[in-house]
Scaffold this motif. Structure first.
Motif, PDB file in Angstrom:
ATOM      1  N   ASP A 112      54.474  76.808  67.741  1.00  0.00           N
ATOM      2  CA  ASP A 112      54.894  77.719  68.922  1.00  0.00           C
ATOM      3  C   ASP A 112      54.159  77.548  69.944  1.00  0.00           C
ATOM      4  OD1 ASP A 112      56.785  79.777  69.320  1.00  0.00           O
ATOM      5  OD2 ASP A 112      54.906  80.988  69.416  1.00  0.00           O
ATOM      6  N   LYS A 116      55.991  76.577  73.930  1.00  0.00           N
ATOM      7  CA  LYS A 116      55.875  77.410  74.847  1.00  0.00           C
ATOM      8  C   LYS A 116      55.270  76.672  76.088  1.00  0.00           C
ATOM      9  CE  LYS A 116      55.896  81.724  72.166  1.00  0.00           C
ATOM     10  NZ  LYS A 116      55.177  82.799  71.876  1.00  0.00           N
ATOM     11  N   ASP A 119      57.660  74.166  77.436  1.00  0.00           N
ATOM     12  CA  ASP A 119      58.917  74.802  77.885  1.00  0.00           C
ATOM     13  C   ASP A 119      58.564  75.349  79.274  1.00  0.00           C
ATOM     14  OD1 ASP A 119      60.546  74.067  75.766  1.00  0.00           O
ATOM     15  OD2 ASP A 119      60.418  76.270  75.187  1.00  0.00           O
ATOM     16  N   GLU A 153      52.640  81.836  82.279  1.00  0.00           N
ATOM     17  CA  GLU A 153      53.385  81.272  80.946  1.00  0.00           C
ATOM     18  C   GLU A 153      52.455  80.718  80.026  1.00  0.00           C
ATOM     19  OE1 GLU A 153      57.042  79.533  82.117  1.00  0.00           O
ATOM     20  OE2 GLU A 153      58.093  81.165  82.375  1.00  0.00           O
ATOM     21  N   SER A 157      50.998  81.787  76.386  1.00  0.00           N
ATOM     22  CA  SER A 157      51.336  80.708  74.976  1.00  0.00           C
ATOM     23  C   SER A 157      50.096  80.281  74.325  1.00  0.00           C
ATOM     24  CB  SER A 157      51.997  79.231  75.520  1.00  0.00           C
ATOM     25  OG  SER A 157      50.850  78.559  76.225  1.00  0.00           O
TER      26      SER A 157
END
Length: 180
Positions: A112, A116, A119, A153, A157
């Motif tokens: 995960d 993240k 992305d 971000e 993450s």
């Protein structure tokens, strides 16, 4: 006759037990040490690539280039970071799920986190690719905004290693040479 049947039944029991053991072993994931080594082998080159790309991005932000050149370079840099993150994610996924308590949760957390990050770099790349280069001030303000968003971000993450919930994995990460 009875002895032959007893011997045959005994052999069959041994064969069945061996099949069950082998089949059971095939379903189990890697040991914590093997898994930690595989994860570190995936993350070490990724970290080096991200460090290199971060440094290049900082240099690009201060370089005397046209906005069009800067956009092209930054898009290429963020695409590289996006690809490096996906490569690391695939390698961690290929490592499987460690055979330990909470192994599924830990593996999912790593995947995960890498998704993240990947992305976030992809969104930064797309944002910068879409910026107009006609007005340098506007372009560089847009780049700063994209990089600020990327930083936020990226920070969000991060894998919370305090939730690893596996002493075996914590110990494995501390001990395997691939993680040093």
């Amino acid at each position: 006759m009875r002895t032959c049947r007893a011997a045959a039944a005994g052999k069959l029991t041994v064969v069945l037990a061996a099949i069950v053991l082998v089949a059971g072993a095939c379903g189990a994931g890697p040991t914590p040490r093997v898994w930690a080594a595989a994860v570190c082998e995936a993350l070490t080159p990724w970290r080096a690539e991200i460090d290199k790309l971060t440094s290049s991005t900082q240099q690009q932000m201060t370089a005397q280039t046209t906005p069009a050149q800067a956009r092209e370079n930054l898009v290429r840099l963020f695409a590289g970071a996006e690809q490096a993150s996906e490569t690391a994610r695939r390698k961690v996924e290929a490592a499987g799920v460690p055979d330990t308590e909470h192994g599924e949760q830990v593996s999912a957390g790593f995947l995960d986190s890498l998704e993240k990050v990947r992305d976030a770099y992809g969104r930064a790349r797309t944002t910068i690719a879409g910026l107009g280069t006609g007005q340098p001030t506007t372009f560089y303000d847009g780049v700063r905004g994209a990089v600020d968003t990327l930083d936020k971000e990226y920070d969000a993450s991060a894998l919370d290693t305090s939730k690893l919930n596996s002493e075996e994995l914590k110990q494995a990460f501390d001990e395997v040479p691939e993680c040093r």
